[in-house]
Design an enzyme around this catalytic site. Structure first.
Site, short mmCIF file in Angstrom:
data_model
loop_
_atom_site.label_atom_id
_atom_site.label_comp_id
_atom_site.label_asym_id
_atom_site.label_seq_id
_atom_site.Cartn_x
_atom_site.Cartn_y
_atom_site.Cartn_z
N GLY B 41 0.84 -1.20 0.00
CA GLY B 41 0.00 0.00 0.00
C GLY B 41 0.87 1.24 0.00
O GLY B 41 1.92 1.29 0.64
N LEU B 44 -1.21 7.33 2.50
CA LEU B 44 -0.45 8.13 3.46
C LEU B 44 0.38 7.25 4.38
O LEU B 44 1.55 7.50 4.61
CB LEU B 44 -1.40 8.99 4.28
N ALA B 45 -0.23 6.20 4.92
CA ALA B 45 0.49 5.35 5.86
C ALA B 45 1.59 4.57 5.16
O ALA B 45 2.73 4.55 5.60
CB ALA B 45 -0.48 4.40 6.56
N GLY B 46 1.26 3.93 4.06
CA GLY B 46 2.22 3.07 3.37
C GLY B 46 3.39 3.85 2.78
O GLY B 46 4.55 3.48 2.96
N HIS B 267 -20.59 9.13 6.43
CA HIS B 267 -20.30 10.55 6.34
C HIS B 267 -21.57 11.31 6.00
O HIS B 267 -22.27 10.96 5.06
CB HIS B 267 -19.23 10.80 5.27
N ARG B 338 -19.61 13.22 12.88
CA ARG B 338 -20.23 12.66 11.68
C ARG B 338 -21.36 11.70 11.96
O ARG B 338 -22.40 11.73 11.30
CB ARG B 338 -19.15 11.95 10.86
N GLU B 454 -5.71 3.20 8.02
CA GLU B 454 -7.10 2.74 8.09
C GLU B 454 -7.19 1.23 8.20
O GLU B 454 -8.19 0.69 8.67
CB GLU B 454 -7.88 3.24 6.87
N ARG B 464 -14.77 8.11 13.87
CA ARG B 464 -13.59 8.93 13.66
C ARG B 464 -13.98 10.39 13.49
O ARG B 464 -14.97 10.69 12.83
CB ARG B 464 -12.85 8.46 12.40
N LEU B 470 -6.08 11.44 8.10
CA LEU B 470 -4.80 11.83 7.54
C LEU B 470 -3.76 11.86 8.64
O LEU B 470 -2.62 11.42 8.48
CB LEU B 470 -4.92 13.21 6.89
#
Lengths: 225, 668, 257
Positions: B41, B44-46, B267, B338, B454, B464, B470
């Protein structure tokens, strides 16, 4: 000097050569046009012939003219090489079956610079053969009278038509080329770019128009006897 | 039953991370050079993890099914990223961000992880700025922030409505740098299809080269998954078409526990469904609720007139509008979290007051604030007598600067101009809080297998907060895994390069191959897409969506099983295994969704309470608020796979709140 | 809702693989005008699958105009006729009943076709890898507010940074030039103080890589800007030219890398 070779052979460097030579040719065009306005200075062409004599003999002008020939060749050859690179980058052949194209400024000109340039080159060769070559190597109807040569040439309708077409091609080429040269040199600014574009438009119309007055004037004069 | 060890370090919460970080085992630089890590992946994380691990000296192999790491779905995040910088001087702090996140998550998140997240949040902003991420700035040249749901401070940093894009491109650039330096080897268009376990440890993956179709074996000392969420189990969601659960599901099948799968975020502000051909839903950023006011008509007659096209929303005066969020939640108004906003929209549309052709929409109206901004501009220009149209124009410019791209997006999709008429919005599946169970080190229940962003469950509890995804993705990738992976790798320095000719690799590859061939050879009569739609729209959204109840869930479980059986008998997958074959890719993913769906239902059935995004109709307060059962359900439900169709085994991680006093969530 | 239904004839490019020859296939679809262009292709593929034929391969992912996966040349224009719109955001209400639509892959030597409408855009990744970053490691960076940046500069950098890497600029350019893409990254980073430090080597390396990928030269036609779904400005190309000339003639660097 590897850096200079890198620059000159890079895509951006090659375009910079196009833009600098192009802008030089633009200044030449202005000088050439203003000089040629001497054609209208008197009816016997005395002043024009004097000017032509000066241009052909003055050592400084002669030196500059060699530079000019070089830049014309450089601009033309580099332009054709770039055209070949670009065809290769597209993959050659017909590109899309779909017919629509994005609306952009001066579209026809911008997309056909190589073709316009080739037309201008062909026109230039004709032009130089008619006047420059004959004046330099002999062949003028009356030796030393270039004015007379102009009168004879522009009495021919086909010459006038070819000249006018050549000038239309020039105008279109300039319409895109003038402002494009500044963009290539990175001279872009929200305050000045509109001025450059305006100047480009004015230049591209006025200079060819100035040249166009000459064949038209002499043709009309000849026609009226 | 294996006891879950969350490995939370001892000590007071504010010191846990710093102390742990200073005492955890390290891997010396020369050893890192010999060790390999697989990162799956490039969101952002990967991307941030792969880049940072590469910088540290590990040999990283990074995988994405996309044609480029830059396409990961983090790119679509719009609104912003939270950080406890307190640049605004409005009383923000690490503790407050920590507290807001725990409360926003309805007290179902792990305290220690969330506090660490809040601690590193500020570093993320610094890091991104240093990478050249062009955040929005104020006239003084300093960073600007805005409000987001569930908070009363302005701690959300943003780059217009494209914050996720800018952050991802920042991480992508860091990743690209490591690729060019040779410390990360990038495998684009490769999809992980299984995990290889040797002697109980994650030692590699089987990936399919999506161009040639060939199965490839890749070995490493550790495997890091950053493969995102599973919202696409609902078919219609704001996720990208390719977002899938397959990597996470395959490791679950191999023994990794899956935690809280029923916690899905809905959402509140998405563009409503317009027809049954629809392939996905589009989010309208939560940041719009800064300036947009949510309303529906007060009177049912007006609703009917609007639906019939006889009345325009702009024709209705203030008295005929019900700004229901402001009415019910005066303290937070339009900026409630949300889950609260989504449920409120459901209630008012259930009453029959929804607008739009389907009746499944509410208005998000900018006119009040647009005119307010316009008047403020007029004042600053000393034009007290400006005409209304001039004021409108100025106000429009302000709104345009803030949300221009979102407004354009709305107009492109709906064909309506949101500057002139209010937006129509409706809740949609957006994010999944559940995911692979991980301990404090982000390690799953399989040693050597880590999960970030995630794809893990850890930080958001049952709901969340906006602009926190992010934050979590980048926190995990830049500032957590680079440290915590050392706790595992320190014991692996003697392990030689992983041999991919080992029998475990061979066996796993064979199993993957068999699965692919099975799918291709069914040659039934239904498209993969149609199964996916039925699973998501007709079953999951219907019975395991915004509101759930026992009979519905039982029915859904039955339907999922039947559909899954039918899928394996009657699906048609075109093409072959050894070519570029998007249909096959889709079929493999949908097959996994079919199995995940049942686990989500089981989890939702077992959790006999309502909390955050999980709303069981049987458990609600007067007025429809969630009714938590802290006595019996204050735990993380970590599920162990026991075979398709068999009852999964539940492992409970009790949640202990030492710092935060548990209370009913109140946004009124 | 009958008036929302239209019939279309599609001329779709089919090509088995990179070195295979391709051809147009004609299909007709009945669709709803509220669909997006890609949903229209979904309908076509569902039809094909039901006939046990191979569906058309096309790339797509986020379907909200930001991931840059979708491409397609529609009636000769990348991402179709609407300005500032990606194919996934293009809705069928912009087409007429009975219309014939040509759907082709991007065509450029640097973007070889993989299958049908899918092309390989990895050249863009390699351009970024050659210098489209700021060389900072994680950690040890100054506070986010340590360096103030003029709002207008931050905004220009942001606008350049909104490029989605879809490649429409290359597909639209009569020379298949990647100047808009490359310059967007060069100018974003050269405008910001954080990126200034290595601006010279960045522009030299990125231009070299761009040339090596086989993209064409820029003729300042402006088709790229006109077709860019994110409206990336030609100004960026001027900035890159300026940076490149400066890096070549003014900086003290003697060679690339």
């Amino acid at each position: 000097m590897k850096w200079l070779v890198n620059f000159l052979t890079s895509s951006l460097g090659r375009k910079v050569i196009m833009s600098l030579t192009g802008l030089f040719l633009c200044t030449f065009l202005v000088v050439h046009m203003i000089g040629n306005l001497k054609l209208f200075a008197d009816s016997d062409g005395h002043k024009f012939n004097e000017y032509a004599e000066f241009m052909a003999t003055n050592p400084l002008i002669k030196t500059v003219s060699y530079g000019l020939y070089f830049f014309i060749i450089l601009h033309a050859v580099q332009g054709l090489l770039i055209y070949a690179s670009n065809r290769a980058a597209v993959g050659g052949g017909r590109r899309y079956a779909g017919k629509q194209v994005a609306p952009t400024e001066a579209r026809a000109a911008a997309r056909n610079m190589a073709m316009l340039g080739t037309l201008i080159l062909a026109f230039l060769l004709l032009h130089m053969w008619q006047f420059w070559f004959k004046a330099k190597f002999g062949g003028l109807a009356v030796e030393g009278d270039l004015f007379n040569e102009v009168k004879i040439a522009f009495a021919e309708p086909w010459v006038v038509i070819v000249y006018l077409l050549g000038l239309v091609a020039l105008a279109m080429h300039l319409l895109h080329g003038f402002q494009s040269a500044f963009q290539t040199l990175g001279l872009n600014h929200p305050k000045y770019t509109p001025l450059i574009k305006g100047l480009g438009w004015a230049y591209s119309i006025l200079v060819p128009l100035g040249f166009a007055t000459m064949p038209i004037y002499f043709y009309v004069m000849a026609f009226n006897g | 039953m294996k006891k879950l060890d969350s490995k939370i370090p001892p000590g007071p919460i504010a010191e846990k991370w710093s102390k742990y970080r200073s005492t955890m085992p390290l891997v010396a630089p020369h050893n890192k050079l010999r060790m390999e890590v697989i990162v799956v992946g490039t969101g952002l994380a990967g991307a941030s993890a792969a880049a940072t691990l590469g910088e540290l000296g590990y040999n990283v192999k990074c995988f994405t099914f996309h044609d480029s790491p830059r396409r990961a779905h983090s790119i679509a995040a719009q609104g912003g990223i939270n950080a406890a910088k307190n640049y605004r001087n409005d009383g923000d702090s690490v503790f407050r961000l920590f507290y807001d996140t725990i409360k926003g998550g309805d007290y179902r998140a792990r305290e220690a992880n969330v506090h660490r997240l809040a601690e590193v949040s500020g570093n993320i902003i610094d890091q991104c700025v240093a990478q050249g991420v062009p955040f929005a700035r104020e006239y003084g040249g300093l960073l600007d922030t805005r409000s987001f749901g569930g908070t009363q401070v302005q701690r959300t940093f943003y780059a217009a409505g494209q914050t996720g894009q800018q952050l991802l491109l920042g991480a992508y650039s860091a990743l690209s740098r490591q690729i060019s330096l040779g410390s990360v080897k990038m495998y684009n268009r490769h999809e992980m299809l299984d995990l290889v376990i040797i002697d109980g440890k994650a030692r590699g993956i089987i990936a399919r080269n999506l161009i040639s179709g060939k199965l490839e074996r890749h070995g490493a000392h550790a495997v890091v998954l950053a493969t995102g969420g599973y919202g696409n189990v609902y078919y219609l969601s704001t996720n990208a078409m390719g977002s899938n659960v397959s990597a996470a599901w395959q490791v679950h099948r191999r023994g990794a526990y899956f935690a809280n799968p029923c916690f899905c975020q809905i959402h509140p502000t998405c563009i409503p469904v317009s027809g049954d051909y629809q392939s996905k839903l589009t989010l309208m950023s939560e940041s719009l609720r800064n300036d947009g006011r949510v309303w529906i008509p007060k009177n049912i007659e007006d609703v009917q007139a609007i639906r019939a096209g006889k009345l325009k929303p702009t024709d209705l005066g203030e008295d005929s509008r019900d700004y229901y969020l402001e009415r019910i939640y005066p303290a937070f108004g339009n900026l409630v979290p949300r889950d609260v906003a989504s449920r409120a929209a459901k209630y008012v549309t259930d009453e029959g007051r929804g607008v739009g052709s389907s009746g499944l929409a509410v208005y998000l109206d900018f006119s009040t604030n647009l005119m307010r901004y316009g008047r403020s501009v007029a004042t600053s220009k000393n034009q007290d007598n400006a005409s209304d149209s001039q004021i409108y124009q100025w106000g429009k410019e302000v709104i345009q600067n803030k949300y221009g791209n979102l407004f354009e997006m709305y107009e492109k999709i709906t064909g309506e101009d949101p500057y002139k008429t209010p937006m129509r919005i409706y809740p949609a599946i957006h994010y999944t809080m559940g995911g692979l169970w991980v301990d404090y080190n982000l390690q799953t229940s399989i040693p050597g297998l880590f999960a970030l962003g995630e794809s893990n469950f850890s930080d958001h509890g049952a709901n969340r907060l906006g602009a926190s995804a992010l934050m979590q993705g980048l926190a995990d990738g830049y500032f957590v895994i680079p440290y915590t992976i050392g706790t595992y790798m320190a014991d692996e320095i003697r392990t030689p390069k992983i041999d991919t000719s080992a029998k475990e690799f061979e066996q796993t590859e064979k199993e993957v191959e068999a699965r692919i061939n099975l799918l291709l050879n069914i040659k039934g009569n239904r498209s993969v897409e149609s199964y996916h739609r039925e699973l998501g729209v007709d079953i999951m959204w219907q019975y395991c969506g915004m509101a759930r109840n026992e009979p519905g869930l039982l029915k859904a479980r039955d339907l999922v099983r039947k559909l899954r059986d039918d899928f394996w008998k009657n699906v048609y997958v075109s093409g072959t295994a050894d070519e570029y074959n998007p249909e096959l890719e889709k079929a493999l993913r949908v097959a996994d969704f079919m199995e995940l769906a049942e686990l989500m239902i089981v989890d939702a059935l077992t959790r006999e309470e309502s909390c955050g995004g999980h709303f069981r109709e049987e458990y609600q307060e007067e007025g429809g608020e969630t009714k938590r059962d802290d006595e019996n359900f204050m735990y993380v439900a970590a599920w162990e796979f026991k075979g398709v169709g068999n009852e999964p085994e539940l492992h409970k991680e009790e949640l202990k709140y030492e710092e935060i006093k548990i209370a009913a969530r109140n946004y009124k | 809702m009958a008036h929302d239904e239209i019939s279309l004839t599609l001329k779709v490019w089919r090509q088995k693989g990179p070195n295979k020859s391709g051809n147009f296939e004609t299909h007709s679809v009945k669709i709803n005008t509220h669909m997006s262009f890609l949903e229209m292709l979904d309908v076509l593929n569902e039809q094909l699958i039901m006939q046990k034929k191979e569906p058309v391969a096309f790339e797509h992912d986020c379907r909200e105009g930001i991931c840059g996966s979708c491409s397609l040349v529609i009636n000769g224009r990348p991402h179709g006729p609407m300005q500032g719109t990606t194919t996934c955001q293009l809705h069928m209400r912009h087409f007429q009943d009975g219309e014939t639509i040509y759907i082709e892959p991007y065509r450029a030597k640097a973007f070889p076709v993989i299958k049908d409408l899918v092309v390989d855009r990895s050249a863009f990744d390699r351009i970024i890898q050659s210098g489209g970053y700021v060389s900072v490691n994680t950690g040890g960076v100054p506070d986010g507010n340590a360096i103030a940046i003029e709002m207008i500069t931050a905004k220009r950098a942001f606008e350049a940074a909104t490029c989605i890497g879809c490649g429409a600029c290359v597909a639209a350019c009569p020379n298949a030039s990647a100047m808009l893409f490359t310059s967007a990254k060069v100018s974003q980073l050269s405008l910001l103080p954080q990126g200034r430090q290595e601006a010279n080597q960045r522009v030299l390396n990125m231009v070299t890589q761009m040339d090596n990928e086989g993209f064409g030269l820029c003729s300042n036609v402006g088709a790229c800007e006109a077709e860019c779904p994110k409206g990336i400005s030609l100004d960026n190309i001027a900035i890159m030219n300026r940076e490149y000339i400066g890096a070549s003639f003014i900086s003290r660097r003697l060679a690339n890398k």
